[in-house]
Design a protein around this motif. Structure first.
Motif, PDB file in Angstrom:
ATOM      1  N   THR A 142      -9.963  11.171  -2.970  1.00  0.00           N
ATOM      2  CA  THR A 142     -10.746  10.208  -3.744  1.00  0.00           C
ATOM      3  C   THR A 142     -10.409   8.763  -3.414  1.00  0.00           C
ATOM      4  O   THR A 142     -11.035   7.846  -3.942  1.00  0.00           O
ATOM      5  N   TYR A 143      -9.428   8.551  -2.544  1.00  0.00           N
ATOM      6  CA  TYR A 143      -9.084   7.197  -2.126  1.00  0.00           C
ATOM      7  C   TYR A 143      -8.646   7.213  -0.671  1.00  0.00           C
ATOM      8  O   TYR A 143      -8.250   8.246  -0.131  1.00  0.00           O
ATOM      9  N   TRP A 144      -8.724   6.048  -0.030  1.00  0.00           N
ATOM     10  CA  TRP A 144      -8.310   5.914   1.357  1.00  0.00           C
ATOM     11  C   TRP A 144      -7.725   4.528   1.537  1.00  0.00           C
ATOM     12  O   TRP A 144      -8.329   3.549   1.118  1.00  0.00           O
ATOM     13  N   LEU A 145      -6.564   4.437   2.140  1.00  0.00           N
ATOM     14  CA  LEU A 145      -5.849   3.169   2.238  1.00  0.00           C
ATOM     15  C   LEU A 145      -5.851   2.585   3.652  1.00  0.00           C
ATOM     16  O   LEU A 145      -5.135   1.631   3.921  1.00  0.00           O
ATOM     17  N   GLU A 146      -6.681   3.117   4.528  1.00  0.00           N
ATOM     18  CA  GLU A 146      -6.689   2.681   5.921  1.00  0.00           C
ATOM     19  C   GLU A 146      -8.015   2.062   6.361  1.00  0.00           C
ATOM     20  O   GLU A 146      -8.281   1.952   7.550  1.00  0.00           O
ATOM     21  N   LYS A 150       0.815  -1.216   0.000  1.00  0.00           N
ATOM     22  CA  LYS A 150       0.000   0.000   0.000  1.00  0.00           C
ATOM     23  C   LYS A 150       0.853   1.273   0.000  1.00  0.00           C
ATOM     24  O   LYS A 150       0.437   2.283  -0.561  1.00  0.00           O
ATOM     25  N   ASN A 151       2.066   1.226   0.544  1.00  0.00           N
ATOM     26  CA  ASN A 151       2.952   2.394   0.473  1.00  0.00           C
ATOM     27  C   ASN A 151       3.363   2.672  -0.973  1.00  0.00           C
ATOM     28  O   ASN A 151       3.446   3.826  -1.393  1.00  0.00           O
ATOM     29  N   ASP A 152       3.617   1.606  -1.724  1.00  0.00           N
ATOM     30  CA  ASP A 152       3.940   1.749  -3.151  1.00  0.00           C
ATOM     31  C   ASP A 152       2.741   2.312  -3.902  1.00  0.00           C
ATOM     32  O   ASP A 152       2.888   3.175  -4.771  1.00  0.00           O
ATOM     33  N   LEU A 153       1.561   1.821  -3.559  1.00  0.00           N
ATOM     34  CA  LEU A 153       0.334   2.296  -4.195  1.00  0.00           C
ATOM     35  C   LEU A 153       0.136   3.781  -3.939  1.00  0.00           C
ATOM     36  O   LEU A 153      -0.185   4.542  -4.856  1.00  0.00           O
ATOM     37  N   THR A 206      -4.268 -11.465  -1.127  1.00  0.00           N
ATOM     38  CA  THR A 206      -2.981 -10.791  -0.925  1.00  0.00           C
ATOM     39  C   THR A 206      -3.104  -9.276  -1.054  1.00  0.00           C
ATOM     40  O   THR A 206      -3.988  -8.752  -1.741  1.00  0.00           O
ATOM     41  N   GLU A 207      -2.177  -8.601  -0.410  1.00  0.00           N
ATOM     42  CA  GLU A 207      -2.092  -7.145  -0.497  1.00  0.00           C
ATOM     43  C   GLU A 207      -1.821  -6.720  -1.939  1.00  0.00           C
ATOM     44  O   GLU A 207      -2.381  -5.726  -2.417  1.00  0.00           O
ATOM     45  N   ASP A 208      -0.981  -7.472  -2.630  1.00  0.00           N
ATOM     46  CA  ASP A 208      -0.639  -7.155  -4.015  1.00  0.00           C
ATOM     47  C   ASP A 208      -1.877  -7.147  -4.910  1.00  0.00           C
ATOM     48  O   ASP A 208      -2.083  -6.206  -5.682  1.00  0.00           O
ATOM     49  N   GLU A 209      -2.705  -8.172  -4.796  1.00  0.00           N
ATOM     50  CA  GLU A 209      -3.930  -8.245  -5.613  1.00  0.00           C
ATOM     51  C   GLU A 209      -4.875  -7.094  -5.299  1.00  0.00           C
ATOM     52  O   GLU A 209      -5.454  -6.490  -6.199  1.00  0.00           O
ATOM     53  N   ALA A 210      -5.025  -6.805  -4.013  1.00  0.00           N
ATOM     54  CA  ALA A 210      -5.932  -5.737  -3.596  1.00  0.00           C
ATOM     55  C   ALA A 210      -5.433  -4.369  -4.073  1.00  0.00           C
ATOM     56  O   ALA A 210      -6.216  -3.554  -4.562  1.00  0.00           O
ATOM     57  N   CYS A 211      -4.146  -4.131  -3.954  1.00  0.00           N
ATOM     58  CA  CYS A 211      -3.589  -2.849  -4.404  1.00  0.00           C
ATOM     59  C   CYS A 211      -3.744  -2.685  -5.915  1.00  0.00           C
ATOM     60  O   CYS A 211      -4.064  -1.596  -6.403  1.00  0.00           O
ATOM     61  N   ALA A 212      -3.531  -3.758  -6.654  1.00  0.00           N
ATOM     62  CA  ALA A 212      -3.702  -3.698  -8.107  1.00  0.00           C
ATOM     63  C   ALA A 212      -5.147  -3.382  -8.467  1.00  0.00           C
ATOM     64  O   ALA A 212      -5.412  -2.587  -9.382  1.00  0.00           O
ATOM     65  N   GLU A 213      -6.090  -3.965  -7.748  1.00  0.00           N
ATOM     66  CA  GLU A 213      -7.507  -3.701  -8.011  1.00  0.00           C
ATOM     67  C   GLU A 213      -7.871  -2.260  -7.671  1.00  0.00           C
ATOM     68  O   GLU A 213      -8.560  -1.591  -8.431  1.00  0.00           O
ATOM     69  N   LEU A 214      -7.398  -1.775  -6.532  1.00  0.00           N
ATOM     70  CA  LEU A 214      -7.701  -0.391  -6.157  1.00  0.00           C
ATOM     71  C   LEU A 214      -7.105   0.568  -7.181  1.00  0.00           C
ATOM     72  O   LEU A 214      -7.766   1.523  -7.606  1.00  0.00           O
ATOM     73  N   SER A 256     -15.086   7.495  -1.296  1.00  0.00           N
ATOM     74  CA  SER A 256     -13.692   7.163  -1.567  1.00  0.00           C
ATOM     75  C   SER A 256     -13.515   5.708  -1.959  1.00  0.00           C
ATOM     76  O   SER A 256     -14.161   4.822  -1.396  1.00  0.00           O
ATOM     77  N   HIS A 257     -12.599   5.469  -2.882  1.00  0.00           N
ATOM     78  CA  HIS A 257     -12.143   4.115  -3.178  1.00  0.00           C
ATOM     79  C   HIS A 257     -11.284   3.711  -1.982  1.00  0.00           C
ATOM     80  O   HIS A 257     -10.374   4.453  -1.596  1.00  0.00           O
ATOM     81  N   THR A 258     -11.561   2.556  -1.396  1.00  0.00           N
ATOM     82  CA  THR A 258     -10.967   2.220  -0.102  1.00  0.00           C
ATOM     83  C   THR A 258     -10.306   0.844  -0.102  1.00  0.00           C
ATOM     84  O   THR A 258     -10.830  -0.101  -0.686  1.00  0.00           O
ATOM     85  N   LEU A 259      -9.163   0.773   0.579  1.00  0.00           N
ATOM     86  CA  LEU A 259      -8.423  -0.465   0.804  1.00  0.00           C
ATOM     87  C   LEU A 259      -8.475  -0.749   2.296  1.00  0.00           C
ATOM     88  O   LEU A 259      -8.249   0.155   3.108  1.00  0.00           O
ATOM     89  N   GLU A 260      -8.787  -1.999   2.658  1.00  0.00           N
ATOM     90  CA  GLU A 260      -8.899  -2.339   4.075  1.00  0.00           C
ATOM     91  C   GLU A 260      -8.262  -3.695   4.344  1.00  0.00           C
ATOM     92  O   GLU A 260      -8.631  -4.691   3.717  1.00  0.00           O
ATOM     93  N   GLN A 261      -7.333  -3.729   5.285  1.00  0.00           N
ATOM     94  CA  GLN A 261      -6.735  -5.000   5.687  1.00  0.00           C
ATOM     95  C   GLN A 261      -7.669  -5.680   6.682  1.00  0.00           C
ATOM     96  O   GLN A 261      -8.196  -5.048   7.594  1.00  0.00           O
ATOM     97  N   ARG A 262      -7.876  -6.987   6.471  1.00  0.00           N
ATOM     98  CA  ARG A 262      -8.738  -7.781   7.344  1.00  0.00           C
ATOM     99  C   ARG A 262      -7.997  -9.045   7.757  1.00  0.00           C
ATOM    100  O   ARG A 262      -6.972  -9.391   7.175  1.00  0.00           O
ATOM    101  N   GLU A 263      -8.555  -9.759   8.714  1.00  0.00           N
ATOM    102  CA  GLU A 263      -7.933 -11.015   9.149  1.00  0.00           C
ATOM    103  C   GLU A 263      -7.869 -12.032   8.022  1.00  0.00           C
ATOM    104  O   GLU A 263      -6.930 -12.803   7.927  1.00  0.00           O
TER     105      GLU A 263
END
Length: 77
Positions: free
Chosen positions: A19-23, A3-6, A58-66, A30-37
């Motif tokens: 327009t986005y939120w990574l937390e 997510k830092n790279d994103l 994976t984080e990689d797949e989620a970041c690519a989608e966002l 907002s387009h949003t990324l959320e880490q879950r268990e």
């Protein structure tokens, strides 16, 4: 991609920060990324709801989608 790279990539592309939120959570419009268990969720936060939600292993797949969603949305720049 992490997510830092994103975040750096979106900034370099001139994407507006509001327009986005990574937390995770439910920021307004907002387009949003959320880490879950069980993985990573990507969704559009709208009126206190999660719209178009997908969960990735994976984080990689989620970041690519966002990234794809943000770049496909002309209102983000």
């Amino acid at each position: 991609m992490k997510k830092n790279d994103l975040a750096r990539l979106l900034e370099a592309e001139g994407v507006r920060e509001n327009t986005y939120w990574l937390e995770g959570g439910l920021p307004n419009e907002s387009h949003t990324l959320e880490q879950r268990e069980n993985g990573w969720a990507v969704y559009y936060s709208q009126r206190g709801e999660r719209a178009y939600e997908e969960v990735f292993a994976t984080e990689d797949e989620a970041c690519a989608e966002l990234y794809s969603r943000v770049m496909d949305d002309p209102t983000t720049r």
